[in-house]
Design an enzyme around this catalytic site. Structure first.
Site, PDB file in Angstrom:
ATOM      1  N   ILE A 283       0.830  -1.200   0.000  1.00  0.00           N
ATOM      2  CA  ILE A 283       0.000   0.000   0.000  1.00  0.00           C
ATOM      3  C   ILE A 283       0.866   1.252   0.000  1.00  0.00           C
ATOM      4  O   ILE A 283       0.604   2.204  -0.736  1.00  0.00           O
ATOM      5  CB  ILE A 283      -0.961  -0.009   1.202  1.00  0.00           C
ATOM      6  CG1 ILE A 283      -1.918  -1.198   1.097  1.00  0.00           C
ATOM      7  CG2 ILE A 283      -1.745   1.296   1.280  1.00  0.00           C
ATOM      8  CD1 ILE A 283      -2.777  -1.420   2.327  1.00  0.00           C
TER       9      ILE A 283
ATOM     10  N   ARG B  84      -3.240   2.111  10.892  1.00  0.00           N
ATOM     11  CA  ARG B  84      -3.854   1.698  12.149  1.00  0.00           C
ATOM     12  C   ARG B  84      -3.898   2.896  13.091  1.00  0.00           C
ATOM     13  O   ARG B  84      -2.901   3.618  13.239  1.00  0.00           O
ATOM     14  CB  ARG B  84      -3.065   0.544  12.800  1.00  0.00           C
ATOM     15  CG  ARG B  84      -3.133  -0.770  12.040  1.00  0.00           C
ATOM     16  CD  ARG B  84      -4.529  -1.373  12.122  1.00  0.00           C
ATOM     17  NE  ARG B  84      -4.637  -2.643  11.413  1.00  0.00           N
ATOM     18  CZ  ARG B  84      -5.079  -2.773  10.176  1.00  0.00           C
ATOM     19  NH1 ARG B  84      -5.419  -1.697   9.479  1.00  0.00           N
ATOM     20  NH2 ARG B  84      -5.174  -3.964   9.612  1.00  0.00           N
TER      21      ARG B  84
ATOM     22  N   ASP C 145      -8.152   8.196   8.588  1.00  0.00           N
ATOM     23  CA  ASP C 145      -9.184   7.197   8.300  1.00  0.00           C
ATOM     24  C   ASP C 145      -9.384   6.258   9.478  1.00  0.00           C
ATOM     25  O   ASP C 145     -10.392   5.563   9.557  1.00  0.00           O
ATOM     26  CB  ASP C 145      -8.787   6.388   7.055  1.00  0.00           C
ATOM     27  CG  ASP C 145      -9.778   5.307   6.709  1.00  0.00           C
ATOM     28  OD1 ASP C 145     -10.966   5.645   6.509  1.00  0.00           O
ATOM     29  OD2 ASP C 145      -9.390   4.120   6.639  1.00  0.00           O
TER      30      ASP C 145
ATOM     31  N   GLU D 126     -11.034   3.624  18.203  1.00  0.00           N
ATOM     32  CA  GLU D 126     -12.151   3.470  17.273  1.00  0.00           C
ATOM     33  C   GLU D 126     -13.276   2.602  17.848  1.00  0.00           C
ATOM     34  O   GLU D 126     -13.005   1.566  18.439  1.00  0.00           O
ATOM     35  CB  GLU D 126     -11.588   2.825  15.989  1.00  0.00           C
ATOM     36  CG  GLU D 126     -12.439   3.022  14.776  1.00  0.00           C
ATOM     37  CD  GLU D 126     -11.683   2.656  13.505  1.00  0.00           C
ATOM     38  OE1 GLU D 126     -12.249   1.945  12.672  1.00  0.00           O
ATOM     39  OE2 GLU D 126     -10.511   3.078  13.372  1.00  0.00           O
TER      40      GLU D 126
ATOM     41  N   HIS E 163     -13.086   5.140   8.711  1.00  0.00           N
ATOM     42  CA  HIS E 163     -12.446   3.861   8.360  1.00  0.00           C
ATOM     43  C   HIS E 163     -12.999   3.310   7.041  1.00  0.00           C
ATOM     44  O   HIS E 163     -13.526   2.194   6.980  1.00  0.00           O
ATOM     45  CB  HIS E 163     -12.640   2.837   9.482  1.00  0.00           C
ATOM     46  CG  HIS E 163     -11.588   1.758   9.490  1.00  0.00           C
ATOM     47  ND1 HIS E 163     -11.161   1.145  10.634  1.00  0.00           N
ATOM     48  CD2 HIS E 163     -10.892   1.172   8.475  1.00  0.00           C
ATOM     49  CE1 HIS E 163     -10.238   0.240  10.346  1.00  0.00           C
ATOM     50  NE2 HIS E 163     -10.060   0.239   9.034  1.00  0.00           N
ATOM     51  N   ILE E 164     -12.843   4.085   5.971  1.00  0.00           N
ATOM     52  CA  ILE E 164     -13.410   3.702   4.677  1.00  0.00           C
ATOM     53  C   ILE E 164     -12.340   3.477   3.611  1.00  0.00           C
ATOM     54  O   ILE E 164     -12.632   3.488   2.412  1.00  0.00           O
ATOM     55  CB  ILE E 164     -14.408   4.766   4.184  1.00  0.00           C
ATOM     56  CG1 ILE E 164     -13.747   6.146   4.079  1.00  0.00           C
ATOM     57  CG2 ILE E 164     -15.634   4.807   5.083  1.00  0.00           C
ATOM     58  CD1 ILE E 164     -14.616   7.199   3.407  1.00  0.00           C
ATOM     59  N   ALA E 165     -11.096   3.232   4.035  1.00  0.00           N
ATOM     60  CA  ALA E 165     -10.012   3.088   3.053  1.00  0.00           C
ATOM     61  C   ALA E 165     -10.277   1.969   2.059  1.00  0.00           C
ATOM     62  O   ALA E 165      -9.904   2.062   0.891  1.00  0.00           O
ATOM     63  CB  ALA E 165      -8.683   2.861   3.758  1.00  0.00           C
TER      64      ALA E 165
END
Length: 404
Positions: free
Chosen positions: A196, A293, A317, A322, A340-342
């Site tokens: 990534i 993270r 993100d 969380e 958290h929509i990666a």
């Protein structure tokens, strides 16, 4: 959305959905006559994954409980005294308690619906002989794109401008209205140069002619050669060549970069990697991006830094606690925050579901674990061409599983 998937499933002729209760926990049941029972703790996108499980002779119970995050108690009730496999979520606590309950219910397979598995105590699964699957290989570009979106949303103050417009505050163009940072030809820093991080770096270098500095315990020779080859192309066209450098320390990256994007794993070395001291090393108008993270950043320290440095920006993100955020973060206008929509593209999320289902179905069917990095044969192409293997079992070696 779920009704649409159900309709598609019924129309394709491989499953029918029935609303039932599993030990007082509501579920949607597909293929109720299946000999093997698989519990899915949340509804999943697409329908290929469901076809994988039903084709393997599984009855599939998909939890429809209203709780966003299921408690261990509810998960145990879902499994009951007969459960052959589970597809769970990264928000669940899969340790000795749940793996013990799954084993007691006759369970032989578990897959996390995520590439990461910080929520899974893998040795506890290994102890009771349960293979643990995850879903790598389909999140790379999707996650890198979201990190890129956060980068430019923060640097160009997109969210602030959007709120300004929606609030009816725009009265006309002004020279100093929402002035942000130009990132073309600037220095981008990567912490964690895996798949990534590499994809994000390429997007920044190719698309915006950024110089690259990165920290990783291991040199990324592919990335370095790629940037150098791109530099030769730019130079041949009369443009400024880009540069690449592997830094010896994280601190070196922080001092040099105009943008720092985190792409590291979460472990004892990276927890609170970005603390008050390291935040203070960054340029005053730098951008910090985290789609890795949440606990990699000391969020309270970040809030203090954002408040003390209005020109500093962050794109987040993921979050330390969380789904909660540290007090004050929501009020920091110089932070872009998304939930958290990666991985939230349909292709990726549906692909993750297929990989998770293949992990469970293949394990229950006695097929070997996949021994290749490329998992796209499971996700793309004809259904009948899906390999008869579990695409990613993280404890395959410890369990001495046969490899395809």
């Amino acid at each position: 959305m779920y009704a649409a998937r159900l309709s598609a499933a019924v129309a394709s002729g491989f499953a029918s959905g029935l609303r039932t209760m599993s030990s007082a926990v509501p579920v949607e049941t597909f293929n109720p006559s299946g000999a093997l029972r698989v519990v899915v703790t949340k509804s999943l996108p697409g329908d290929r994954w469901l076809k994988v499980l039903t084709a393997a002779g599984c009855r599939v119970d998909v939890c429809t409980d209203a709780d966003t995050i299921l408690s261990n108690d509810k998960i145990k009730k879902l499994m009951g005294d007969k459960c052959d496999g589970v597809i769970g979520q990264l928000t669940e606590d899969w340790g000795a308690e749940l793996f013990g309950a799954l084993k007691a219910a006759g369970g032989r397979a578990y897959s996390n619906y995520a590439v990461g598995y910080n929520n899974v105590v893998v040795p506890e699964a290994t102890k009771v002989g349960i293979p643990v699957g995850n879903t790598p290989g389909v999140l790379t570009e999707t996650t890198a794109e979201l990190a890129l979106a956060l980068t430019f949303s923060a640097a160009r103050r997109v969210v602030e401008g959007d709120s300004f417009m929606r609030g009816g505050k725009y009265k006309g163009w002004l020279p100093d209205l929402f002035v942000g940072n130009l990132l073309q030809n600037k220095v981008v820093g990567i912490v964690g140069a895996g798949r990534i991080g590499t994809a994000y770096a390429r997007m920044m270098v190719e698309g915006h002619k950024c110089d690259l500095v990165y920290f990783d315990p291991y040199p990324n020779t592919f990335l370095e050669e790629y940037v150098r080859d791109y530099a030769k192309l730019l130079e041949s066209r009369g443009e400024r060549p880009v540069t690449v450098k592997r830094c010896e320390t994280v601190e070196e990256v922080l001092r040099e970069a105009d943008v720092v994007s985190l792409h590291c794993n979460l472990d004892d070395n990276t927890r609170h990697l970005m603390n008050a001291e390291r935040l203070g090393m960054m340029k005053r108008d730098a951008v910090l991006v985290n789609a890795a993270r949440g606990p990699c950043i000391d969020e309270a320290a970040l809030v203090a830094h954002l408040k003390a440095n209005p020109s500093f920006r962050a794109g987040l993100d993921v979050f330390e606690d969380e789904p909660a955020m540290k007090p004050g973060l929501a009020e920091c206008e110089n932070a872009v925050i998304v939930p958290h929509i990666a991985s939230a593209t349909l292709w990726t999320r549906a692909g993750m579901a297929t990989l998770a289902a293949c992990n469970v179905a293949a394990t229950l069917s006695g097929h070997p674990a996949w021994n290749k990095v490329d998992v796209l044969p499971f996700v793309d192409g004809p259904f009948d061409a899906i390999p008869k293997a579990a695409p990613s079992i993280v404890n395959a070696k410890e369990l001495s599983l046969k490899m395809a």
